[in-house]
Design a protein around this motif. Structure first.
Motif, PDB file in Angstrom:
ATOM      1  N   THR A  24       0.827  -1.211   0.000  1.00 38.95           N
ATOM      2  CA  THR A  24       0.000   0.000   0.000  1.00 38.95           C
ATOM      3  C   THR A  24       0.859   1.259   0.000  1.00 38.95           C
ATOM      4  O   THR A  24       0.503   2.257  -0.633  1.00 38.95           O
ATOM      5  CB  THR A  24      -0.956   0.023   1.215  1.00 38.95           C
ATOM      6  N   GLY A  25       1.988   1.216   0.695  1.00 40.78           N
ATOM      7  CA  GLY A  25       2.896   2.362   0.689  1.00 40.78           C
ATOM      8  C   GLY A  25       3.382   2.685  -0.714  1.00 40.78           C
ATOM      9  O   GLY A  25       3.393   3.847  -1.138  1.00 40.78           O
ATOM     10  N   ILE A  98      -6.423  -8.873  -0.223  1.00 37.66           N
ATOM     11  CA  ILE A  98      -7.623  -8.315   0.417  1.00 37.66           C
ATOM     12  C   ILE A  98      -7.254  -7.213   1.393  1.00 37.66           C
ATOM     13  O   ILE A  98      -7.878  -6.156   1.426  1.00 37.66           O
ATOM     14  CB  ILE A  98      -8.406  -9.445   1.130  1.00 37.66           C
ATOM     15  N   GLY A  99      -6.204  -7.457   2.179  1.00 34.03           N
ATOM     16  CA  GLY A  99      -5.788  -6.462   3.172  1.00 34.03           C
ATOM     17  C   GLY A  99      -5.333  -5.162   2.524  1.00 34.03           C
ATOM     18  O   GLY A  99      -5.694  -4.070   2.987  1.00 34.03           O
ATOM     19  N   SER A 100      -4.554  -5.266   1.442  1.00 30.41           N
ATOM     20  CA  SER A 100      -4.085  -4.056   0.750  1.00 30.41           C
ATOM     21  C   SER A 100      -5.252  -3.285   0.156  1.00 30.41           C
ATOM     22  O   SER A 100      -5.306  -2.055   0.230  1.00 30.41           O
ATOM     23  CB  SER A 100      -3.090  -4.430  -0.358  1.00 30.41           C
ATOM     24  N   CYS A 105      -8.910   1.333   0.405  1.00 29.16           N
ATOM     25  CA  CYS A 105     -10.275   1.871   0.527  1.00 29.16           C
ATOM     26  C   CYS A 105     -10.375   2.806   1.729  1.00 29.16           C
ATOM     27  O   CYS A 105     -10.943   3.898   1.637  1.00 29.16           O
ATOM     28  CB  CYS A 105     -11.280   0.732   0.683  1.00 29.16           C
ATOM     29  N   LEU A 106      -9.811   2.366   2.857  1.00 35.23           N
ATOM     30  CA  LEU A 106      -9.837   3.190   4.065  1.00 35.23           C
ATOM     31  C   LEU A 106      -9.067   4.483   3.858  1.00 35.23           C
ATOM     32  O   LEU A 106      -9.512   5.568   4.255  1.00 35.23           O
ATOM     33  CB  LEU A 106      -9.239   2.402   5.237  1.00 35.23           C
ATOM     34  N   ASN A 288     -12.536   2.952 -11.478  1.00 36.86           N
ATOM     35  CA  ASN A 288     -13.680   2.395 -10.730  1.00 36.86           C
ATOM     36  C   ASN A 288     -13.297   1.167  -9.899  1.00 36.86           C
ATOM     37  O   ASN A 288     -14.125   0.269  -9.678  1.00 36.86           O
ATOM     38  CB  ASN A 288     -14.828   2.059 -11.677  1.00 36.86           C
ATOM     39  N   MET A 289     -12.054   1.132  -9.438  1.00 36.82           N
ATOM     40  CA  MET A 289     -11.610   0.016  -8.596  1.00 36.82           C
ATOM     41  C   MET A 289     -12.137   0.137  -7.168  1.00 36.82           C
ATOM     42  O   MET A 289     -12.124  -0.831  -6.415  1.00 36.82           O
ATOM     43  CB  MET A 289     -10.080  -0.034  -8.560  1.00 36.82           C
ATOM     44  N   PHE A 290     -12.582   1.337  -6.790  1.00 36.13           N
ATOM     45  CA  PHE A 290     -13.054   1.572  -5.430  1.00 36.13           C
ATOM     46  C   PHE A 290     -14.482   2.125  -5.474  1.00 36.13           C
ATOM     47  O   PHE A 290     -14.807   2.931  -6.343  1.00 36.13           O
ATOM     48  CB  PHE A 290     -12.132   2.566  -4.714  1.00 36.13           C
ATOM     49  N   PRO A 291     -15.336   1.713  -4.544  1.00 37.12           N
ATOM     50  CA  PRO A 291     -16.732   2.188  -4.533  1.00 37.12           C
ATOM     51  C   PRO A 291     -16.834   3.615  -3.998  1.00 37.12           C
ATOM     52  O   PRO A 291     -17.312   3.869  -2.890  1.00 37.12           O
ATOM     53  CB  PRO A 291     -17.422   1.184  -3.601  1.00 37.12           C
ATOM     54  N   LEU A 292     -16.376   4.576  -4.804  1.00 36.59           N
ATOM     55  CA  LEU A 292     -16.281   5.953  -4.329  1.00 36.59           C
ATOM     56  C   LEU A 292     -17.633   6.548  -3.970  1.00 36.59           C
ATOM     57  O   LEU A 292     -17.716   7.436  -3.121  1.00 36.59           O
ATOM     58  CB  LEU A 292     -15.616   6.833  -5.401  1.00 36.59           C
ATOM     59  N   SER A 293     -18.715   6.085  -4.619  1.00 34.69           N
ATOM     60  CA  SER A 293     -20.029   6.680  -4.354  1.00 34.69           C
ATOM     61  C   SER A 293     -20.427   6.520  -2.891  1.00 34.69           C
ATOM     62  O   SER A 293     -21.182   7.328  -2.356  1.00 34.69           O
ATOM     63  CB  SER A 293     -21.096   6.055  -5.256  1.00 34.69           C
ATOM     64  N   TYR A 294     -19.909   5.471  -2.231  1.00 35.67           N
ATOM     65  CA  TYR A 294     -20.226   5.261  -0.819  1.00 35.67           C
ATOM     66  C   TYR A 294     -19.404   6.172   0.092  1.00 35.67           C
ATOM     67  O   TYR A 294     -19.691   6.301   1.274  1.00 35.67           O
ATOM     68  CB  TYR A 294     -19.989   3.802  -0.425  1.00 35.67           C
TER      69      TYR A 294
END
Length: 370
Positions: A24-25, A98-100, A105-106, A288-294
């Motif tokens: 992630t870094g 999954i963790g990355s 997302c966070l 669109n890899m992340f659910p930004l609308s949420y």
């Protein structure tokens, strides 16, 4: 080498966390550096630290991955059976992926609202000064200047155009786009014969005070309605709510909470968060890899309220609108609870409302029958 089950589990957790931190870094550092280089018009706020210290972050990421490899090597040496080694390797791989993803997302969730706010991606306030207000006063001498004090003691300013000589005139309340100062509509509003038109600027737009937010704009729209519905020169049984672009969400909410005889929506969206999420994802090349609308706070979920509104709807949408593609408008119209009419403006882009005579003919015809 033999370790207890607790120590093996501890080693597995440490190994996974180190890998997640390293992966992630690297991704965050790369993305932020890319944005800074290729999206110069975007301000990144707190994310600037990742660009400023990208070399240090990359070194730490490499160190984390090296430590992950060392702990994984120890883990593989400790596990004796090949089947268990395979299971452990697969478990580590899936945990890292999954963790990355969850960590990213966070990370995006924590920073997205800040990026939206500092780049004015929802609200783009357009102010006017007193000298401009004076010019408007001279150009539109028949326009009544309006001041409305809200429940939280914010003053909203705008105009009322009177196009009718009857004692109680029907009223059209207009809500503009995200970058619109509503005095731009004064000359057009004068052409709506038989209808008074209320043009009140959002908070921080024009001369209006305060800062805009979804809840404050919803409440302000209700305050505007309540103010005019109590006036002796307004027919409070014949009020139409009209919105353009961002303003369509506010117009829909007003029609769901107050008694309107009709709603006019120009370039409407079904759900602003979904629309803005896709826009930001494309702009930041997140694919669109992340659910930004949420993750977007200002939701303006019009489609959720559409079925509860039983009064007539006129929807106008441009077939060349790239800001709000026509599919979003069609989704909203399909859920409308009352009689509905949708007109597509041929070769209409996002600003067709200000240039298309066909659009205003449709609006005038709608106002004749509501």
């Amino acid at each position: 080498m033999k370790l207890s089950k607790k120590r093996v589990l501890f080693l597995t957790i440490i190994s996974t966390l180190l890998s997640i931190l390293g992966v992630t870094g690297f991704i965050i550092s790369y993305k932020v550096t890319y944005w800074a280089k290729h999206l110069g018009q975007y301000k990144l706020g707190d994310l600037e630290i990742f660009r400023k210290y990208s070399s240090t972050i990359n070194i730490l990421a490499v160190c984390s991955i090296i430590l992950f490899l060392l702990t994984t090597l120890i883990l593989m040496r400790v596990i004796q059976k090949k089947s268990r080694k395979a299971i452990a390797a697969l478990s580590l791989t899936f945990s890292i992926i999954i963790g990355s993803y969850l960590f990213l997302c966070l990370f995006i969730y924590q920073n997205l609202d800040g990026i939206i706010k500092i780049n004015h991606l929802v609200y783009q306030p357009k102010k006017i000064d007193q000298s401009t207000a004076e010019k408007i006063r001279l150009l539109y001498s028949d326009a009544e200047e309006i001041k409305i004090n809200t429940s939280d003691n914010i003053n909203l300013y705008g105009w009322l155009i009177k196009n009718s000589s009857v004692k109680e005139a029907p009223l059209l309340i207009y809500f503009g786009g995200s970058g619109e100062e509503v005095s731009d509509m004064l000359s057009i509003a004068e052409g709506l014969d038989g209808w008074s038109v209320a043009l009140i600027n959002y908070r921080s737009y024009g001369l209006s005070e305060g800062e805009p937010s979804k809840i404050s704009l919803y409440n302000d729209a209700n305050s505007i309605y309540d103010y005019f519905s109590k006036r002796s020169d307004i027919d409070n049984k014949k009020i139409v709510s009209m919105g353009y672009s961002l303003g369509t969400g506010i117009a829909v909410n007003l029609s769901s909470e107050r008694s309107t005889v009709g709603t006019i929506l120009v370039s409407p969206y079904d759900n602003y968060s979904k629309l803005k999420g896709n826009t930001i994802s494309n702009a930041l090349q997140l694919h669109n890899m992340f659910p930004l609308s949420y993750f977007i706070g200002e939701s303006y979920n019009s489609i959720k309220k559409a079925s509860s509104i039983k009064t007539p709807l006129l929807c106008l949408a441009g077939d060349l609108d790239k800001n709000i593609p026509i599919e979003y408008s069609k989704n909203l119209v399909a859920k409308w609870g009352g009689e509905k009419t949708m007109k597509t403006i041929h070769r209409g882009d996002h600003s067709f409302l200000f240039t298309s005579g066909d659009a205003w003919n449709e609006i005038k015809n709608f106002l004749k029958v509501v």
